[in-house]
Each structure stands twice: as C-alpha cells, then as structure tokens.
Scaffold this motif. Structure first.
Motif, PDB file in Angstrom:
ATOM      1  N   LEU A  51      40.108  30.368  41.104  1.00 16.51           N
ATOM      2  CA  LEU A  51      40.576  30.561  39.733  1.00 16.51           C
ATOM      3  C   LEU A  51      41.090  29.242  39.165  1.00 16.51           C
ATOM      4  O   LEU A  51      40.786  28.881  38.017  1.00 16.51           O
ATOM      5  N   TYR A  88      40.550  39.085  41.289  1.00 17.65           N
ATOM      6  CA  TYR A  88      41.919  39.005  41.808  1.00 17.65           C
ATOM      7  C   TYR A  88      42.634  40.354  41.623  1.00 17.65           C
ATOM      8  O   TYR A  88      43.351  40.819  42.512  1.00 17.65           O
ATOM      9  N   THR A 117      40.742  33.283  46.315  1.00 20.83           N
ATOM     10  CA  THR A 117      40.460  33.631  44.918  1.00 20.83           C
ATOM     11  C   THR A 117      41.385  32.865  43.974  1.00 20.83           C
ATOM     12  O   THR A 117      40.956  32.426  42.899  1.00 20.83           O
ATOM     13  N   VAL A 157      36.690  32.147  34.792  1.00 21.05           N
ATOM     14  CA  VAL A 157      38.109  32.516  34.793  1.00 21.05           C
ATOM     15  C   VAL A 157      38.259  34.022  34.610  1.00 21.05           C
ATOM     16  O   VAL A 157      39.039  34.682  35.308  1.00 21.05           O
ATOM     17  N   PHE A 178      46.543  33.642  32.615  1.00 24.26           N
ATOM     18  CA  PHE A 178      45.469  32.771  33.115  1.00 24.26           C
ATOM     19  C   PHE A 178      44.742  32.106  31.941  1.00 24.26           C
ATOM     20  O   PHE A 178      44.403  30.918  31.995  1.00 24.26           O
ATOM     21  N   LEU A 228      36.936  35.820  37.862  1.00 26.82           N
ATOM     22  CA  LEU A 228      37.845  35.641  39.000  1.00 26.82           C
ATOM     23  C   LEU A 228      39.162  36.380  38.771  1.00 26.82           C
ATOM     24  O   LEU A 228      39.770  36.878  39.722  1.00 26.82           O
ATOM     25  N   GLY A 229      39.600  36.456  37.517  1.00 29.69           N
ATOM     26  CA  GLY A 229      40.807  37.234  37.216  1.00 29.69           C
ATOM     27  C   GLY A 229      40.602  38.704  37.535  1.00 29.69           C
ATOM     28  O   GLY A 229      41.492  39.363  38.079  1.00 29.69           O
TER      29      GLY A 229
END
Length: 537
Positions: free
Chosen positions: A296, A315, A292, A308, A381, A311-312
């Motif tokens: 990212l 995560y 992951t 983004v 991020f 995927l954040g």
C-alpha cells in the motif's frame, strides 16, 4: 461489597477511572491504588481483592507478570487490563493467561462497565447461591410451554440482532428492535418452531430440534424475512444443540460471545454464523497484513490510485479475518496501517500527515459497521496519496523519493550507484551529486546505513549467525559489515547483541521495536501514551 484495586503508573489514569463510574452503586469498594507493579501484587496477596484493574506496563512488574504470579498462587482475582495503543498486541496476548478483558486508553465508560459487569458475573458464578440467582434472573418469566410440547426433540438457542445505521437515534433503534421481535414472535407462533424472548435487551430465539441442517434452513428463512420486516441487515448466531432447558441460558450466553461479529455483518453475504470455525474464509495472518501495508505504501509513493484502492480493500478483508469479531481489534489494525504509512514517510523524508491517533481511534470506534470503518480509513489512505501527488510537483523530490524507495526495496541485493542511476534515468556522475545534495550522505554510506537498520532487528530477535545476517541484508563481506556496524554503534555486532539481550530480559521484544525505530530516525511514536492516554475525567 466487592473489593477492587487500581494499578497504573500514571495517577491521572487512576483518578479518571475513579470518576468514570459510580462504584458504590455497582456494589464495589476501591480499597487501594498503586503506581508500581510489585506493590500491586503485594496488595493482591495481602488484601485479596475480588477485582484488579491493572495497567499492562508498569515499573516493578508488568500486568502480565502479576497475573502469572497470581495464577501460580491459585489466587483467582478477576483481572482487567488497560493499555496504551503501543501495548495493544501485548495486552491481547495477555488474555491467554486468564484476564477477563483488556481496555484501550482512553478508557470508554461503556467498555469499562461491560468489563466490570463481566467480572461480577464470574465472581457470582463461583458461588453456588449466586449462580442460581443469576440463572433465575436470566430466565425470568419466559413461557417455555411451546418447547415442553415436544421436549424429546431437543433445542437450539439462537441470538438475533439488527445492524443499525449511522445517525439512527435511540428511539429509532428501539422501534427497529421491536419490529424484529414482533416479526419473530409472529413467525414462531404460526409455525410452532420455537419461542422468542428478550433477556438483558438481547433477542433470544429457542428453536425446537437439534439437526443443524434443518435449524440452519429455518434461520436462513428468518434472516431473509426479518430483513424485509425491519428494512435492516439482521444477524443471527446459531448455538449448539442441547437436550435440556437448563442448558438454554449458558448456550445463549455462548451465542452472545460471538455477538461482536454483528459489527462485521455488512461484510457477510448472509450474516448467519455458528459458534465454531472462521467466519471469514481465506488466509489471514500478521505477516500477510504487513506485506499488504508495505505494498500500500509503495502504491502511494508510485501515485497509483487504482492500486491504492485495491490494496485498501485487500487490507480490509484481512482485517475482517484477523479481528475475529472484535471491533476494537479492527480499529487497531487500521490505525496500525496509518501509523506505518506515517513512519515510512518520516523515515524517507516524504510528505506525511502527522495524524492525531487518539482522534482517529475515536472516529473508528464511533463507526456502526465495518463498511463505515473501511470507508473512513480508505479516506485516510487517499489523503496520503493526494499529499504525495501534490508534493511530487517538484521533480527533484520525486526522484529522490523514488531512489530511497528503490534502496529500501533492494538493499539486500548488489546495489550500485550505476544501477540506481539507471532506475532514476539519470547520468551516474550527476546522480552521485544529486543524491548527496538531497540526502546529506553519499550513496554508499546511505545504503550501508539502511542495511544496518535492517540487520539490527535480526541481531536482537533471531539466533542467526552474524555472517548470515550480513549476507541477508546485502553485505558480501562480513568484515565490511563489522566495520560499518562499529562505525555506527561504536561496538561489534556480537557485543551489541549480548548487551541488549542480557540487559533487557523480559523487555526483549520491546527493545527490538525501540531500537528499530531509533535506527530509522522516526520522531516520537505516534501512538504514545501521551497521544492516546486517557485524559482525566
């Protein structure tokens, strides 16, 4: 008087720990300080201290090696580990050998105090009279009359707590806690289902009965109504059923051991948990976490804001599963993601942020709930994404970033200059000159170097044959692999593997990580001891 030793190869750390607490008031005497692991072990054997506060990584012997030796000699010294950011996973694994706790540098006073108090409780528990006094102190003057009315039905201890909000001061928190206790008292008095009392500023509920489905139904009702009474998320840990009031203190303390999940309560549809099983369902392991992180990074390079964000969030769900109720672990996993993004940016000459990991770690620790922590790192991020968008204004740089990322993803394939030029939408002849101008290397040498960078960890940390490694990283011919490897490392792959393995011994995994970082060409480790070590207090 409880006797304790300190061991850390940095004198500033031991001096800071001496000043962090009033040791005399805790009934503790520090009888020695050591900068070498072997000397620390000798002191444990000769002086037989009750507590040893040890750095995880020291010359002579590591903290884990000291603990193993002590257990082999049946020396029951209570060990507390301290570690730098880069040793975190090693320190975490050390708990399996019987350490009381691990603390990340910079050591926080409250965490140190909790670890020391836990050691003291363990020491008292080994003494019959001490244990009796401790149990007596736990029970206090609580009236168990309600429970005695129906003693044959058994009991189920429950731990209850409130998830406070950021910015609420101590006075406000006391009022909210008082509101929770008041509601529970009123409910239990009216229903006769149990009692509630405060022990060590923790709220204990003892329900009558042992049938888990019935107990669960009562606690779920308490959760719903207490949330209305306090205006806050309330959290409950249901203990196992017991049949004697003498078992109540120990079972309640087992509930408290799951209290770390309070930090994650805002991620649960209903924050009512038991003592067993996973709190967050689904697969969660370090391999998936690594995948992951990589995705990212790819989404950031592709400047895909939606990916983004998605995927954040993914995560964050993995962090909830892997942290197992430990706020410090959650913060570590998030900081690891930031460090990974930074190192990938450095390795590929992309715009990074050079974050101060010590500051980031402290900001994560100050979060009162996981949602707040997730938002903090989502912002981190997002800043990488914005930096990438700004830098991509220059077309040449954008193209070379894309080329490097493509090589990093497809190095194990039959990758040619023509294939990559088409991917970048350039003429092959022009792309060759463009690539060398922007990287300082011709295409073939660059790809071979990337392949070797990925081959080195396999040489060190696996038993794969050399030709298998060569094939797995994209070399179709073992002779070419050997030639390129010798050109870079000045020795054969076989000699390199033998030298590293025989020369490093117990530091084998550490050498693997170190070699990989050197190959990639990253600068000094972001999470180094200098960056996040404890400052002198």
């Amino acid at each position: 008087m409880i006797r304790m030793i300190l061991a850390d190869d940095e004198a500033v750390i031991t001096r800071g720990i001496r000043k962090l607490l009033d040791w005399g008031r805790l009934g503790i005497e520090i009888i020695g300080e050591y900068e070498d692991g072997r000397k620390a072990l000798e002191a444990i054997v000769k002086e037989r201290p009750d507590i040893a506060l040890l750095d995880i990584s020291m010359p002579g012997l590591s903290g884990v090696e000291i603990l193993k030796e002590c257990r082999a000699m049946e020396n029951r010294v209570s060990v507390i580990f301290i570690s730098g950011f880069q040793d975190f996973e090693y320190a975490k694994a050390a708990l399996e050998y019987g350490a009381v706790a691990y603390l990340l540098k910079p050591v926080i006073r409250e965490e140190l105090l909790r670890a020391v108090e836990k050691s003291i409780r363990i020491l008292r528990g080994e003494d019959g009279a001490g244990k009796e006094q401790e149990e007596e102190g736990r029970q206090g003057a609580v009236d168990y009359g309600v429970l005695m009315e129906d003693e044959g039905s058994g009991y189920t201890p429950v731990y209850a707590d409130v998830m406070y909000r950021s910015g609420e001061n101590e006075q406000m928190r006391r009022l909210i806690s008082f509101s929770l206790t008041g509601f529970l008292e009123e409910y239990l008095n009216e229903t006769g289902k149990g009692i509630v009392f405060q022990k060590e500023e923790k709220t204990a509920v003892i329900l009558k009965g042992t049938r888990q489905e019935e107990i669960r139904a009562v606690v779920e009702e308490l959760w719903a109504e207490s949330g209305k009474a306090t205006g806050h998320v309330t959290f409950f840990v249901i203990g196992d059923a017991i049949h004697s009031m003498q078992e109540i203190p120990d079972m309640f303390y087992r509930c408290l051991e799951r209290g770390g999940y309070l930090f994650f309560a805002d991620q649960m549809p209903m924050p009512v948990i038991g003592l067993h099983g996973s709190v967050f369902a689904g697969r969660g392991d370090s391999a998936l976490l690594g995948e992951t992180r990589q995705k990212l990074f790819e989404a950031i390079v592709a400047q895909n804001g939606e990916a983004v964000k998605e995927l954040g969030e993914r995560y964050g769900k993995l962090v909830c599963r892997l942290a197992e109720g430990k706020k410090e672990d959650a913060c570590f996993y998030y900081c690891t993601a930031v460090r990974f993004l930074e190192e990938k940016c450095m390795a590929m000459d992309l715009p990074g942020r050079n974050p101060e990991m010590k500051d980031l770690l402290e900001r994560g620790r100050r979060c009162v709930g996981f949602g707040e922590m997730a938002a903090l790192f989502a912002g981190e991020f997002g800043q990488y994404l914005e930096g990438m968008k700004s830098a991509a204004a220059t077309r040449d740089k954008s193209d070379i970033w894309k080329a490097r990322e493509y090589i990093e993803t497809h190095y194990m394939e039959n990758l040619s200059l023509h294939v990559l030029a088409e991917e970048i939408h350039m003429n092959s002849y022009y792309f060759s000159a463009f690539f060398k101008k922007n990287t300082g290397e011709n295409f073939k040498d660059y790809v071979n170097r990337v392949r070797i960078e990925h081959a080195v960890p396999l040489l060190i940390s696996t038993d794969m044959k050399t030709y298998e490694i060569a094939e797995s990283v994209g070399f179709g011919d073992i002779r070419v692999f050997n030639s390129v490897f010798q050109k870079i490392y000045r020795e054969t792959p076989g000699n390199y593997r033998k030298r590293v393995r025989e020369g490093k011994g117990d530091n084998f995994k550490q050498e693997s990580r170190k070699t990989e970082k050197e190959n990639i060409g990253s600068r000094e480790n972001i999470g180094s001891r200098e960056n996040i070590g404890s400052k002198e207090t």
